[in-house]
Each structure stands twice: as C-alpha cells, then as structure tokens.
Design an enzyme around this catalytic site. Structure first.
Site, mmCIF file in Angstrom:
data_model
loop_
_atom_site.group_PDB
_atom_site.id
_atom_site.type_symbol
_atom_site.label_atom_id
_atom_site.label_comp_id
_atom_site.label_asym_id
_atom_site.label_seq_id
_atom_site.Cartn_x
_atom_site.Cartn_y
_atom_site.Cartn_z
ATOM 1 N N LYS A 49 0.807 -1.432 0.244
ATOM 2 C CA LYS A 49 -0.010 -0.054 0.139
ATOM 3 C C LYS A 49 0.823 1.148 0.374
ATOM 4 O O LYS A 49 0.670 2.301 -0.484
ATOM 5 C CB LYS A 49 -0.853 -0.524 1.331
ATOM 6 C CG LYS A 49 -1.280 1.193 1.818
ATOM 7 C CD LYS A 49 -2.688 1.215 2.944
ATOM 8 C CE LYS A 49 -1.745 1.117 3.839
ATOM 9 N NZ LYS A 49 -1.641 2.706 4.433
ATOM 10 N N ASN A 50 1.942 1.487 1.156
ATOM 11 C CA ASN A 50 2.989 2.537 1.295
ATOM 12 C C ASN A 50 3.339 2.830 -0.663
ATOM 13 O O ASN A 50 3.982 3.707 -0.145
ATOM 14 C CB ASN A 50 3.326 2.391 2.213
ATOM 15 C CG ASN A 50 2.118 2.812 2.840
ATOM 16 O OD1 ASN A 50 0.922 3.570 3.243
ATOM 17 N ND2 ASN A 50 2.367 2.400 5.064
ATOM 18 N N ARG A 119 -5.370 10.283 4.343
ATOM 19 C CA ARG A 119 -3.607 11.325 4.006
ATOM 20 C C ARG A 119 -2.861 11.551 3.146
ATOM 21 O O ARG A 119 -2.629 12.352 2.640
ATOM 22 C CB ARG A 119 -3.025 11.163 5.413
ATOM 23 C CG ARG A 119 -4.145 11.039 6.705
ATOM 24 C CD ARG A 119 -3.223 10.963 7.645
ATOM 25 N NE ARG A 119 -2.219 11.780 7.854
ATOM 26 C CZ ARG A 119 -2.531 13.251 8.120
ATOM 27 N NH1 ARG A 119 -3.794 13.731 8.874
ATOM 28 N NH2 ARG A 119 -1.323 14.038 8.911
ATOM 29 N N CYS A 143 -5.796 12.439 12.810
ATOM 30 C CA CYS A 143 -6.388 10.772 12.278
ATOM 31 C C CYS A 143 -6.703 10.101 13.533
ATOM 32 O O CYS A 143 -6.661 11.382 14.669
ATOM 33 C CB CYS A 143 -4.953 10.103 11.707
ATOM 34 S SG CYS A 143 -4.099 9.530 12.826
ATOM 35 N N ARG A 148 -1.431 14.727 12.473
ATOM 36 C CA ARG A 148 -0.366 14.065 12.055
ATOM 37 C C ARG A 148 0.299 15.606 11.188
ATOM 38 O O ARG A 148 -0.821 15.175 9.612
ATOM 39 C CB ARG A 148 -1.092 12.942 11.248
ATOM 40 C CG ARG A 148 -0.961 11.615 12.079
ATOM 41 C CD ARG A 148 -0.920 10.402 11.542
ATOM 42 N NE ARG A 148 -0.544 9.369 10.339
ATOM 43 C CZ ARG A 148 -0.171 8.875 9.858
ATOM 44 N NH1 ARG A 148 -1.575 8.475 9.409
ATOM 45 N NH2 ARG A 148 0.245 8.535 9.008
ATOM 46 N N ASP A 331 4.286 1.218 12.206
ATOM 47 C CA ASP A 331 3.215 0.027 11.711
ATOM 48 C C ASP A 331 3.189 -1.596 12.170
ATOM 49 O O ASP A 331 2.212 -2.634 11.408
ATOM 50 C CB ASP A 331 3.211 0.085 10.267
ATOM 51 C CG ASP A 331 2.787 1.331 9.480
ATOM 52 O OD1 ASP A 331 2.511 2.458 10.090
ATOM 53 O OD2 ASP A 331 3.569 1.745 8.353
ATOM 54 N N ILE A 353 7.696 7.209 16.885
ATOM 55 C CA ILE A 353 7.363 8.209 15.848
ATOM 56 C C ILE A 353 6.165 8.150 15.889
ATOM 57 O O ILE A 353 5.672 9.763 15.821
ATOM 58 C CB ILE A 353 6.959 6.656 14.614
ATOM 59 C CG1 ILE A 353 8.131 5.603 14.361
ATOM 60 C CG2 ILE A 353 6.867 6.998 13.201
ATOM 61 C CD1 ILE A 353 9.624 6.320 13.978
ATOM 62 N N ARG A 423 -8.744 -1.506 3.885
ATOM 63 C CA ARG A 423 -7.491 0.078 3.461
ATOM 64 C C ARG A 423 -5.984 -0.450 3.677
ATOM 65 O O ARG A 423 -5.484 -0.093 3.211
ATOM 66 C CB ARG A 423 -7.541 1.454 4.509
ATOM 67 C CG ARG A 423 -9.130 2.649 5.074
ATOM 68 C CD ARG A 423 -8.872 3.049 5.935
ATOM 69 N NE ARG A 423 -7.549 3.625 4.992
ATOM 70 C CZ ARG A 423 -7.069 5.256 5.638
ATOM 71 N NH1 ARG A 423 -7.549 5.738 6.977
ATOM 72 N NH2 ARG A 423 -6.790 6.274 5.265
HETATM 73 N N1 EPU Z 1 6.120 15.000 11.005
HETATM 74 C C1 EPU Z 1 6.154 15.823 11.301
HETATM 75 N N2 EPU Z 1 6.066 16.971 10.444
HETATM 76 C C2 EPU Z 1 5.288 16.341 9.074
HETATM 77 C C3 EPU Z 1 5.372 14.752 8.437
HETATM 78 C C4 EPU Z 1 5.688 14.127 9.483
HETATM 79 O O1 EPU Z 1 5.903 15.652 12.105
HETATM 80 O O2 EPU Z 1 5.151 17.175 7.947
HETATM 81 C C5 EPU Z 1 6.079 13.128 11.816
HETATM 82 C C6 EPU Z 1 5.042 12.831 12.133
HETATM 83 O O3 EPU Z 1 4.497 13.215 13.119
HETATM 84 C C7 EPU Z 1 5.993 11.090 12.750
HETATM 85 C C8 EPU Z 1 7.001 11.467 12.021
HETATM 86 O O4 EPU Z 1 6.588 12.661 11.594
HETATM 87 O O5 EPU Z 1 5.798 11.246 13.783
HETATM 88 C C9 EPU Z 1 7.156 10.634 10.975
HETATM 89 O O6 EPU Z 1 6.023 10.770 10.121
HETATM 90 P P1 EPU Z 1 6.377 10.125 8.243
HETATM 91 O O7 EPU Z 1 5.998 11.429 6.965
HETATM 92 O O8 EPU Z 1 7.025 9.258 8.529
HETATM 93 O O9 EPU Z 1 4.378 9.171 8.277
HETATM 94 P P2 EPU Z 1 3.627 9.113 6.885
HETATM 95 O O10 EPU Z 1 4.316 9.831 5.221
HETATM 96 O O11 EPU Z 1 2.568 9.999 7.460
HETATM 97 C C10 EPU Z 1 4.036 6.849 6.545
HETATM 98 C C11 EPU Z 1 2.612 5.605 6.332
HETATM 99 C C12 EPU Z 1 2.441 5.983 7.640
HETATM 100 C C13 EPU Z 1 3.305 5.010 8.500
HETATM 101 C C14 EPU Z 1 4.487 6.268 8.838
HETATM 102 C C15 EPU Z 1 5.654 6.066 9.788
HETATM 103 C C16 EPU Z 1 1.974 5.952 3.907
HETATM 104 C C17 EPU Z 1 0.784 6.754 3.627
HETATM 105 N N3 EPU Z 1 1.695 6.046 5.559
HETATM 106 O O12 EPU Z 1 2.892 8.090 7.107
HETATM 107 O O13 EPU Z 1 1.500 4.208 7.627
HETATM 108 O O14 EPU Z 1 3.263 5.023 9.820
HETATM 109 O O15 EPU Z 1 4.681 6.474 7.257
HETATM 110 O O16 EPU Z 1 6.528 4.859 8.512
HETATM 111 O O17 EPU Z 1 3.088 5.790 3.712
HETATM 112 C C18 EPU Z 1 -0.024 2.654 7.925
HETATM 113 O O18 EPU Z 1 0.565 2.461 6.276
HETATM 114 O O19 EPU Z 1 -1.130 1.840 9.026
HETATM 115 C C19 EPU Z 1 0.411 3.937 8.273
HETATM 116 C C20 EPU Z 1 -0.104 4.385 8.601
#
Ligand code: EPU
Length: 444
Positions: A49-50, A119, A143, A148, A331, A353, A423
C-alpha cells in the site's frame, strides 16, 4: 465491503470507505473469529500500500499512460484513484494491473472530501506543483490516533520556491516555478521525503535532501522516478541529490511486496504457535520484525522471496522500540503488542514515531490483556490466555492487532468496523481462512 477483484474500477459509485464512512455509504462489516487454531500453510503477500500510493501520485509528473502492476486492491488505492480521476486522469484496473492515463489532467484541486478519507492524498501536491505550477490540496486534518502534521511537506516545498499558503483549509500554490534547493528534514518523514523527491524531479537545478527516509517504499519510488527519466542519486542513503529535468516519461512498473502485511502474517503465525510460509515478500524489508520474533522464540527462516516461520509454544516477552527503517516499524507496534499480551513475562513497547498510537490498548484490554500505558510506553504483562469478546477496530494496524489477539483468544471475538482493515490488508479474512483460521466476515 467487497472489493471487486476482477475490475476494481472506480467508475462505479464508491462508498466513502476510508477513515470515517457513513452508515448508509458502506456496510459495517465485522469479522467473527474463533480463536485457538494454529496457522499452517502458505500465504501470498500483496503489493505494498505505502509504495503504491506515492507511485500512483507520481504518475501525474509525466503525461501519458502508465502501467502499475501488483497494485493492492484496497480502499486506499481506490481513494487515490478517485483523487487522480478528480484531477482529470483516467484510471483503469484489470486485476492488480492499473493503467493511469495522466494526459488529460486539467484540474489541480484535491478536495477535502477525498483528502480527509486518506491522508496520503496529499502526495499529489508536489507532482501538481512540479508539472502545472499550481495546486490546491486540502489539508488532511488529524487522524484516529492524534495529530499528523504536514508542515515538513509545506516547509520543504517552500524551500523550493513553492510559495505555498494556507487558504480556507487548503494548501494553495499559484504561478509556481520550483527551484532546486538544499533542505534537511528535522525529523525523518516518509511522506515529506516522497513529496520533495517527486517535486524535485522537474524543478529547475539541483535539489539536495538530507536526513531523508530510507523506507523500502521510498527507494522503490526513487527507482520508479528514475525509470521515468528523473536524475536521482543516493537512493537508500540519508542524502538524495536530484537534478531537475525538463520532462518525464510514463512508466510500466511493478509495486514491491507489502512488508507490513508480510510481518503481520509472521506475527500471526507466532502468536498461534503455528508454522507458515509467507510467499512473495522481501525478507530484507522485514528484518527488524523477524529479529524481534526470533527473540520471542519463533524460528524464522528467510528464503528466496519467502519467509518460513514456526511459532513458539509460549512466546517470551520482548522489548520493542519503534524507529524509522531499518528500525522496528511503528506499523507493527500494535501487532507485536498482541503477541506480548500472551507472552511469558513483561514486555516494554515504546513508539517513538507516533506518541499516541495506542488506540488498540483499551480493545486488547477487553480481551483480557494486561497493559499499562505511560505516555508513549506500554508495559505489557503477559497473561496465560485471552478471552473472546466484541471489540472495535480503530485504525489499520490496531485492527490487525485485534485480529491477531482474536486468533488465540478463547472462544469468539467479533471485531466491528473492519473497513479499517480494508484500507490496508487485501483479502485478509480469506488469506487467514486458507491458513486454517476460523474467520468469517459478516454484515452487521
Ligand atoms: N511529521 C511531522 N511533520 C510532517 C510529517 C511528519 O512532524 O510534515 C512527523 C510525524 O508526526 C511522525 C514522523 O514525522 O511523528 C514520521 O511521519 P511520516 O511522515 O514518516 O509518516 P507518513 O508519511 O505520514 C507513513 C505511512 C504510515 C507510517 C509512517 C511511519 C504512508 C501512506 N503512510 O506515514 O503508514 O506509519 O509513514 O512509518 O506511507 C499505515 O500504513 O498504517 C500507516 C499509518
């Protein structure tokens, strides 16, 4: 909600089936699980998915017909299809192959109604700015387990001269000419890394990104972008150098296997003390989970494109701290907590995280788990047995944890609101039934 595996088209009316579907829009299916059966046999992992979601968004960068293979049939990939269609792309699924024609894209707006359900819709922001010099993308909002933010996406794009402003809940960019820049992430972010990589491919000049995420999904995206003609160096390291090109061409590519789905099945085998082989996966992507499962007493044997596991009769307690890849994935935190709930001894699980990602704790407690939560640290005292009970799914991975716990709980567990599972896990109930689990999907 049944996914139509033959077509998975998005032309039929779709239920609002991501984070908060309405009762009229989607049947509130539940899983009814009879616990106590050991898993045995072989199971195939679907596409990630990701990895699929950013690659789908990246097709916006190059006008023409892209073919993505091994795309998982999930409500999240349907939502991304709808976002792309809303922008003017044509999306067609045949089985797991998805053709995306981005030559007709005219709109640059991703509306709130879609972004709030998923998101990752925000991934279209960078590609729209890079190809069209404009974008109007809804802010995602919070979320299920807390805030987030997308501040790093915005800050990074602004460092590239995007001049983004927030207007009435939307991220808005107008008359943008992206310029290469040097940008270092304060926090490792998968999403913001993907966003800036995509934007930089068509920016003027060189972009250097530091402290980037190196999750396999990011490396896979980089390889897809390179296949489209992007000039990227440093994939798999914490520093990426991207030299902007004038245009990109469409691609035919295959989505990598889902490491979290693979890891979830390994944990399912471990919790039931079963023996299974997880097929079509990349063991190197699952190394951190394999290591923790070995510490818990499982025998894990990675092979060529598959992983065999034999679960322990009684798991040992383990301490787990989540971290960006190659660390233990957030995850898998919830699923590992289910295993620790029936392990011998006390486990300490820390999520670094997402400090609030613990909505599964009260539900696991309903099944008899003993968990004390102190901030982002869960202290789990293993119990001899869990007992089946009605519980509620709250997000993708929390739901997976409930499924795992239900597989060993005495009697029947009914997990409602499983649209969360839809999802992120393709055909989870069917796959578990094939492994011998007592799982039935029912309409509530
Ligand atoms: N963060 C910020 N500001 C930002 C972006 C992130 O402070 O602009 C912080 C977040 O709050 C968090 C950390 O940085 O504490 C890491 O977040 P990240 O941006 O890596 O997460 P994401 O890209 O929103 C993806 C996956 C998530 C997974 C996380 C961490 C996708 C679509 N989603 O989210 O997957 O938990 O990376 O590995 O790739 C899931 O599949 O169930 C899922 C939630």
């Amino acid at each position: 909600m049944d996914v139509d595996r033959a077509t998975h088209t998005t032309t039929t009316p779709l239920a609002d089936d991501a984070s908060t579907p309405t009762a009229e829009a989607v049947p509130m299916d539940a899983l009814v699980i009879q616990g106590g059966r050991k898993l045995t046999g072989r199971v195939e992992v679907s596409g990630a998915k990701n990895a699929a979601l950013p690659v789908m968004a990246a097709t916006l960068l190059a006008p023409g017909v892209h073919t993505l293979r091994n795309v998982p049939l999930l409500s999240d990939t349907r939502t991304m299809s709808r976002v792309l269609e809303q922008l003017g792309a044509r999306v067609e699924f045949r089985g797991h192959a998805c053709k995306i024609d981005t030559s007709g894209v005219r709109s640059v707006e991703a509306p709130y109604d879609l972004v709030r359900t998923m998101r990752a819709s925000v991934y279209v922001l960078g590609p729209l700015l890079a190809r069209f010099g404009a974008a109007r993308v809804s802010l995602p909002g919070g979320c299920a387990w807390g805030p987030r933010p997308v501040n790093l996406h915005i800050e990074g794009l602004n460092a590239m001269n995007a001049g983004l402003e927030i207007e009435h809940g939307y991220i808005v960019g107008k008359d943008v000419r992206l310029q290469g820049a040097e940008y270092g992430f304060q926090t490792v972010s998968v999403g913001a890394t993907a966003q800036l990589m995509m934007a930089a491919t068509l920016a003027e000049g060189r972009t250097v990104l530091d402290n980037v995420a190196i999750e396999p999904d990011i490396t896979a995206l980089g390889e897809v972008l390179a296949g489209c003609g992007a000039r990227i160096e440093g994939l798999g390291t914490r520093r990426l150098t991207i030299d902007g090109v004038r245009e990109l061409k469409p691609i035919d590519t295959t989505i990598i296997p889902d490491r979290i789905e693979a890891a979830t099945f390994l944990a399912a085998a471990a919790i039931t003390g079963g023996s299974i082989t997880v097929e079509r996966c990349n063991a190197a992507h699952v190394a951190a989970t394999m290591h923790v499962l070995e510490l818990a007493g499982a025998e894990v044997l990675p092979g060529n494109g598959e992983i065999a596991i034999s679960g322990p009769t009684l798991a040992s307690a383990v301490n787990v701290t989540t971290a960006p890849f190659p660390g233990f994935p957030t995850d898998m935190q919830a699923q590992m907590m289910a295993l620790c709930a029936v392990a011998d001894g006390t486990s300490v699980i820390t999520d670094t995280i997402y400090l609030d990602r613990f909505t599964h704790v009260p539900e696991l407690t309903r099944l008899g788990a003993q968990i004390e939560l102190k901030g982002n640290v869960a202290i789990v005292t293993g119990v001899e047995r869990l007992q089946g009970a009605p519980v509620m799914a709250t997000d993708i991975r929390a739901s997976a944890a409930l499924v795992l716990a239900a597989l060993v709980a005495e009697g029947e567990t009914r997990i409602s609101r499983i649209y969360h599972l839809d999802r992120g896990y393709e055909g989870l109930a069917e796959k578990l039934v094939k492994l011998g689990a007592g799982v039935e999907r029912v309409q509530e």
